[in-house]
Design a protein around this motif. Structure first.
Motif, mmCIF file in Angstrom:
data_model
loop_
_atom_site.group_PDB
_atom_site.id
_atom_site.type_symbol
_atom_site.label_atom_id
_atom_site.label_comp_id
_atom_site.label_asym_id
_atom_site.label_seq_id
_atom_site.Cartn_x
_atom_site.Cartn_y
_atom_site.Cartn_z
ATOM 1 N N THR A 1 0.851 -1.183 0.000
ATOM 2 C CA THR A 1 0.000 0.000 0.000
ATOM 3 C C THR A 1 0.889 1.236 0.000
ATOM 4 O OG1 THR A 1 -0.138 0.034 2.420
ATOM 5 C CG2 THR A 1 -1.873 -1.158 1.230
ATOM 6 N N THR A 2 0.297 2.358 -0.375
ATOM 7 C CA THR A 2 1.030 3.627 -0.395
ATOM 8 C C THR A 2 0.323 4.627 0.509
ATOM 9 O OG1 THR A 2 1.973 3.318 -2.595
ATOM 10 C CG2 THR A 2 1.714 5.580 -1.852
ATOM 11 N N ASP A 3 1.104 5.348 1.304
ATOM 12 C CA ASP A 3 0.571 6.331 2.240
ATOM 13 C C ASP A 3 0.840 7.749 1.737
ATOM 14 O OD1 ASP A 3 -0.284 4.393 4.059
ATOM 15 O OD2 ASP A 3 1.666 4.339 5.050
ATOM 16 N N PHE A 4 -0.206 8.570 1.818
ATOM 17 C CA PHE A 4 -0.086 9.999 1.550
ATOM 18 C C PHE A 4 -0.458 10.759 2.820
ATOM 19 C CE2 PHE A 4 -1.141 8.005 -2.501
ATOM 20 C CZ PHE A 4 -0.173 8.532 -3.339
ATOM 21 N N TYR A 5 0.272 11.830 3.079
ATOM 22 C CA TYR A 5 -0.030 12.667 4.240
ATOM 23 C C TYR A 5 0.040 14.124 3.813
ATOM 24 C CZ TYR A 5 0.207 14.853 8.833
ATOM 25 O OH TYR A 5 -0.037 15.641 9.927
ATOM 26 N N LYS A 6 -0.993 14.871 4.166
ATOM 27 C CA LYS A 6 -1.047 16.286 3.798
ATOM 28 C C LYS A 6 -1.505 17.100 4.996
ATOM 29 C CE LYS A 6 -2.790 19.363 0.167
ATOM 30 N NZ LYS A 6 -3.571 19.437 -1.089
ATOM 31 N N ASP A 7 -0.782 18.172 5.290
ATOM 32 C CA ASP A 7 -1.076 19.020 6.445
ATOM 33 C C ASP A 7 -1.048 20.473 5.988
ATOM 34 O OD1 ASP A 7 -1.181 20.468 8.801
ATOM 35 O OD2 ASP A 7 0.221 19.171 9.871
ATOM 36 N N THR A 8 -2.211 21.125 6.027
ATOM 37 C CA THR A 8 -2.286 22.541 5.640
ATOM 38 C C THR A 8 -2.792 23.397 6.801
ATOM 39 O OG1 THR A 8 -4.572 22.456 4.819
ATOM 40 C CG2 THR A 8 -2.823 21.808 3.280
ATOM 41 N N VAL A 9 -2.561 22.933 8.024
ATOM 42 C CA VAL A 9 -3.077 23.639 9.199
ATOM 43 C C VAL A 9 -2.089 24.722 9.622
ATOM 44 C CG1 VAL A 9 -3.839 23.426 11.583
ATOM 45 C CG2 VAL A 9 -4.314 21.588 9.953
ATOM 46 N N PHE A 10 -2.542 25.968 9.559
ATOM 47 C CA PHE A 10 -1.698 27.104 9.947
ATOM 48 C C PHE A 10 -2.393 27.996 10.970
ATOM 49 C CE2 PHE A 10 -0.396 25.946 5.619
ATOM 50 C CZ PHE A 10 0.949 25.692 5.841
ATOM 51 N N ILE A 11 -3.404 27.448 11.636
ATOM 52 C CA ILE A 11 -4.115 28.217 12.652
ATOM 53 C C ILE A 11 -4.171 27.400 13.935
ATOM 54 C CG2 ILE A 11 -5.522 29.478 10.976
ATOM 55 C CD1 ILE A 11 -7.821 27.567 11.601
ATOM 56 N N LYS A 12 -4.347 28.090 15.053
ATOM 57 C CA LYS A 12 -4.539 27.409 16.325
ATOM 58 C C LYS A 12 -6.031 27.175 16.508
ATOM 59 C CE LYS A 12 -0.429 29.114 18.733
ATOM 60 N NZ LYS A 12 0.091 29.821 19.935
ATOM 61 N N SER A 13 -6.404 25.915 16.445
ATOM 62 C CA SER A 13 -7.821 25.578 16.522
ATOM 63 C C SER A 13 -7.945 24.111 16.887
ATOM 64 C CB SER A 13 -8.505 25.860 15.177
ATOM 65 O OG SER A 13 -9.880 25.536 15.237
ATOM 66 N N ILE A 14 -9.168 23.668 17.062
ATOM 67 C CA ILE A 14 -9.431 22.255 17.293
ATOM 68 C C ILE A 14 -10.219 21.732 16.094
ATOM 69 C CG2 ILE A 14 -9.398 22.456 19.801
ATOM 70 C CD1 ILE A 14 -12.469 22.405 19.732
ATOM 71 N N PRO A 15 -10.120 20.436 15.795
ATOM 72 C CA PRO A 15 -10.854 19.891 14.642
ATOM 73 C C PRO A 15 -12.359 20.069 14.808
ATOM 74 C CG PRO A 15 -9.213 18.327 15.452
ATOM 75 C CD PRO A 15 -9.308 19.407 16.474
ATOM 76 N N LEU A 16 -13.016 20.406 13.716
ATOM 77 C CA LEU A 16 -14.460 20.600 13.731
ATOM 78 C C LEU A 16 -15.180 19.273 13.525
ATOM 79 C CD1 LEU A 16 -14.724 23.791 11.480
ATOM 80 C CD2 LEU A 16 -14.639 23.672 13.978
ATOM 81 N N PRO A 17 -16.393 19.134 14.065
ATOM 82 C CA PRO A 17 -17.185 17.926 13.793
ATOM 83 C C PRO A 17 -17.701 17.949 12.357
ATOM 84 C CG PRO A 17 -18.476 19.494 15.060
ATOM 85 C CD PRO A 17 -17.086 20.057 14.992
ATOM 86 N N TYR A 18 -18.050 16.775 11.861
ATOM 87 C CA TYR A 18 -18.510 16.652 10.475
ATOM 88 C C TYR A 18 -19.684 17.585 10.182
ATOM 89 C CZ TYR A 18 -20.632 14.619 6.306
ATOM 90 O OH TYR A 18 -21.181 14.446 5.061
ATOM 91 N N GLU A 19 -20.553 17.777 11.143
ATOM 92 C CA GLU A 19 -21.742 18.608 10.934
ATOM 93 C C GLU A 19 -21.387 20.046 10.569
ATOM 94 O OE1 GLU A 19 -22.613 15.009 12.888
ATOM 95 O OE2 GLU A 19 -21.222 16.599 13.509
ATOM 96 N N GLU A 20 -20.166 20.471 10.886
ATOM 97 C CA GLU A 20 -19.755 21.844 10.590
ATOM 98 C C GLU A 20 -18.871 21.933 9.344
ATOM 99 O OE1 GLU A 20 -18.262 24.004 13.979
ATOM 100 O OE2 GLU A 20 -19.551 22.885 15.364
ATOM 101 N N TYR A 21 -18.680 20.828 8.648
ATOM 102 C CA TYR A 21 -17.891 20.868 7.413
ATOM 103 C C TYR A 21 -18.664 21.631 6.339
ATOM 104 C CZ TYR A 21 -14.863 17.043 9.143
ATOM 105 O OH TYR A 21 -13.991 16.271 9.859
ATOM 106 N N PRO A 22 -18.010 22.516 5.593
ATOM 107 C CA PRO A 22 -18.684 23.212 4.490
ATOM 108 C C PRO A 22 -18.929 22.267 3.314
ATOM 109 C CG PRO A 22 -16.366 23.803 4.561
ATOM 110 C CD PRO A 22 -16.626 22.974 5.783
ATOM 111 N N PRO A 23 -19.810 22.655 2.380
ATOM 112 C CA PRO A 23 -20.161 21.777 1.250
ATOM 113 C C PRO A 23 -18.957 21.304 0.437
ATOM 114 C CG PRO A 23 -21.706 23.599 1.395
ATOM 115 C CD PRO A 23 -20.627 23.883 2.393
ATOM 116 N N LYS A 24 -17.974 22.158 0.234
ATOM 117 C CA LYS A 24 -16.816 21.765 -0.574
ATOM 118 C C LYS A 24 -16.053 20.623 0.079
ATOM 119 C CE LYS A 24 -12.873 23.664 -3.095
ATOM 120 N NZ LYS A 24 -12.101 24.890 -3.429
ATOM 121 N N VAL A 25 -15.918 20.667 1.394
ATOM 122 C CA VAL A 25 -15.217 19.601 2.112
ATOM 123 C C VAL A 25 -16.013 18.305 2.038
ATOM 124 C CG1 VAL A 25 -14.394 18.835 4.369
ATOM 125 C CG2 VAL A 25 -14.025 21.199 3.635
ATOM 126 N N ARG A 26 -17.320 18.393 2.201
ATOM 127 C CA ARG A 26 -18.152 17.189 2.115
ATOM 128 C C ARG A 26 -18.086 16.576 0.710
ATOM 129 N NH1 ARG A 26 -23.489 17.659 5.894
ATOM 130 N NH2 ARG A 26 -22.564 18.828 7.618
#
Length: 222
Positions: free
Chosen positions: A136-161
């Motif tokens: 298998t091949t693993d990909f990892y991507k991190d674009t977090v540049f703010i201090k925050s906590i992960p949001l629940p799925y219910e708060e994901y915007p349409p583009k993310v969903r």
């Protein structure tokens, strides 16, 4: 990634081998030849553009003669490949099956061939975010540049969903296996902040069309 993550997992079977097309072989950087090895009819490969029809050459103590460079996989043949692990290192083995005859073509480091394919296709997301290549091949991507906590799925915007739906479709319709772990931290200055870890069967990534699809999904939130 121990909290606030969304996971899409298809615990299917990692394929032991897979069939490919001529366009895939070309993208790997090879020409397919029909000719002879030590006077016996055979199929074999060389790097793209390295050899010509009618050429005779020696390689590793054997004499090769090229009668024809194939433009397509012969109708009665199949191009197959598999990943093997030997002494902790992965290898891509590929061969041509013609009825009851098997013609070994090459055994190469899959990381080199994937890099060659991805560079040819300009798949920069795959090149930048790959972390490990084996069965298998693993990909990892991190674009977090703010201090925050992960949001629940219910708060994901349409583009993310929409991205998550694309991942589900890929796992279900193409791969049959995959693990996608995602954390979303919100949007700031029109930039999505997220982390993802994606594990996929390596063999599928040698398919030009599938590789392009994975690259597209990895870049959808940029």
């Amino acid at each position: 990634m121990l909290e606030g993550y969304y996971i899409i997992e298809n615990p299917g079977v990692v394929p032991s081998e897979r069939r490919f097309r001529m366009k895939d072989l070309k993208a790997w950087g090879y020409d397919l030849h029909l000719g002879t090895i030590e006077g016996e009819r055979a199929y074999f490969v060389s790097r793209t553009g390295e050899r010509e029809e009618g050429e005779t050459y020696s390689l590793q103590g054997k004499t090769y003669h090229i009668e024809k460079t194939e433009k397509e996989i012969p109708e009665n043949a199949r191009l197959l490949a598999r990943i093997v692990i030997e002494r902790g290192q992965p290898y891509l083995e590929f061969w041509l099956e013609e009825e009851d005859t098997v013609y070994p073509l090459a055994k190469e480091d899959p990381r080199i061939i994937l890099k060659r394919l991805w560079e040819k296709e300009k798949l920069n997301q795959l090149l930048k975010h790959v972390r490990a290549v084996g069965l298998t091949t693993d990909f990892y991507k991190d674009t977090v540049f703010i201090k925050s906590i992960p949001l629940p799925y219910e708060e994901y915007p349409p583009k993310v969903r929409r991205v998550l739906r694309e991942v589900r479709d890929i796992h279900r319709d193409i791969m049959g296996f995959g693990r996608f772990v995602f954390q979303y931290f919100g949007e700031e200055n029109k930039t999505h902040n997220y982390r993802l870890h994606w594990t996929l069967p390596t063999l599928h990534l040698f398919d030009v069309e599938i590789a392009n699809e994975i690259d597209k999904v990895l870049g959808m939130l940029d």
